[in-house]
Design an enzyme around this catalytic site. Structure first.
Site, PDB file in Angstrom:
ATOM      1  N   HIS A  51     105.001  67.784 -38.818  1.00 62.19           N
ATOM      2  CA  HIS A  51     104.920  67.395 -37.412  1.00 62.19           C
ATOM      3  C   HIS A  51     105.439  65.980 -37.171  1.00 62.19           C
ATOM      4  O   HIS A  51     105.241  65.075 -37.967  1.00 62.19           O
ATOM      5  CB  HIS A  51     103.476  67.510 -36.917  1.00 62.19           C
ATOM      6  CG  HIS A  51     102.504  66.667 -37.683  1.00 62.19           C
ATOM      7  ND1 HIS A  51     102.272  65.338 -37.401  1.00 62.19           N
ATOM      8  CD2 HIS A  51     101.712  66.962 -38.739  1.00 62.19           C
ATOM      9  CE1 HIS A  51     101.360  64.861 -38.235  1.00 62.19           C
ATOM     10  NE2 HIS A  51     101.008  65.824 -39.061  1.00 62.19           N
ATOM     11  N   ASP A  52     106.157  65.840 -36.071  1.00 62.15           N
ATOM     12  CA  ASP A  52     106.622  64.548 -35.559  1.00 62.15           C
ATOM     13  C   ASP A  52     107.688  63.883 -36.419  1.00 62.15           C
ATOM     14  O   ASP A  52     108.001  62.702 -36.207  1.00 62.15           O
ATOM     15  CB  ASP A  52     105.442  63.589 -35.358  1.00 62.15           C
ATOM     16  CG  ASP A  52     104.371  64.168 -34.443  1.00 62.15           C
ATOM     17  OD1 ASP A  52     104.677  64.380 -33.255  1.00 62.15           O
ATOM     18  OD2 ASP A  52     103.248  64.442 -34.920  1.00 62.15           O
ATOM     19  N   GLY A 110     103.986  64.111 -42.113  1.00 64.54           N
ATOM     20  CA  GLY A 110     104.078  63.848 -40.691  1.00 64.54           C
ATOM     21  C   GLY A 110     104.647  62.482 -40.365  1.00 64.54           C
ATOM     22  O   GLY A 110     104.471  61.514 -41.110  1.00 64.54           O
TER      23      GLY A 110
END
Length: 262
Positions: free
Chosen positions: A121-122, A139
């Site tokens: 994520h991200d 992340g």
């Protein structure tokens, strides 16, 4: 009309360009947008709020746009955005973003992503990357253009890898890597700068010489990081042909939050 295998499950709300192809047993969710010329391999799952650009090739068994592996995630409509002309090989996993960041995982253009790569994520990935088999990005990792990450490498969350850097095979990377540098090992250490990569990308001899000099300033003169920054500023003025290259390293060091590999 998109070419969709009879065994694939494509939600009627998904937006597929006319030249998209979807292989056997693939699953495409309702909030997915796929651009012209992209192919989705057999048994792939593309879900979440995912946008995929043009002429990408996603091989069988990839998981694209699944919810982030973050215990704080509560189902917010975060996104995964993938650019154009990427090759994503078997069993890769790309997750959407979280509200702890800007809510978007981004992958740029012309990237070569080998099997079993994880993009958490991200993450923010640039263009022309090579991520070798089993490279794992935690992340919030940022990766600049033209970076190579070796196989079986683990990258700690929030780490940044600067443009044209190279991370060697089976590296444990927990600190930032400045642009142009080569790092490897566990513990990770700098081993030089990516001279061959710069030659292949058309850097002039003068620019390469300047990068060599900035490498020596950071890694070979025993300077503190603050003293190295001051010398880099002088180098940028002395080498106008490579000023942008040196300035990119100065800017990178100014925003490093995890320290750099030394």
């Amino acid at each position: 009309m998109a070419t969709i295998h009879p065994t694939a499950l494509v939600d009627p709300k998904a937006q597929l360009a006319d030249s998209v192809s979807v292989g056997p047993y693939a699953v495409i969710g309702p909030n997915v947008v796929i651009g012209e010329g992209t192919s989705i391999g057999a048994h792939c799952v593309v879900e979440g709020h995912t946008t995929i650009g043009r002429d990408n090739q996603i091989f069988q068994f990839a998981s694209i746009g699944a919810a982030p592996q973050d215990k704080k995630y509560r189902g917010e409509p975060t996104q995964l955005i993938i650019g154009d002309r990427n090759t994503i090989r078997e069993f890769c996993t790309f997750n959407t973003g979280t509200t702890q960041d800007e809510g978007i995982t981004r992958v740029g253009d012309d990237n070569w992503v080998m099997a079993y790569v994880h993009v958490a994520h991200d993450c923010q990935l640039g263009n022309h990357l090579i991520l070798a088999n089993n490279a794992t990005l935690a992340g919030h990792v940022h990766v600049g253009d033209w970076v190579i990450v070796g196989g079986l490498t683990g990258v700690h969350q929030f780490v940044r890898i600067g443009a044209h850097a190279m991370v060697g095979f089976q590296t444990r990377l927990a600190q930032d890597v400045p642009p142009f540098m080569m790092v490897q090992g566990n513990p990770c250490e700098a081993s030089g700068f990516n001279v061959e990569g710069l030659r292949r990308r058309g850097f002039s001899a003068e620019r390469i010489a300047a990068v060599k000099q900035l490498y020596k300033i950071i890694y070979r003169q025993g300077l503190t990081l603050e003293a190295a920054k001051a010398q880099l500023a002088e180098l940028a003025l002395a080498r106008p042909e490579a000023q942008a290259d040196v300035q990119s390293v100065i800017d990178f060091l100014a925003t490093a939050t995890r320290g750099i590999v030394r």
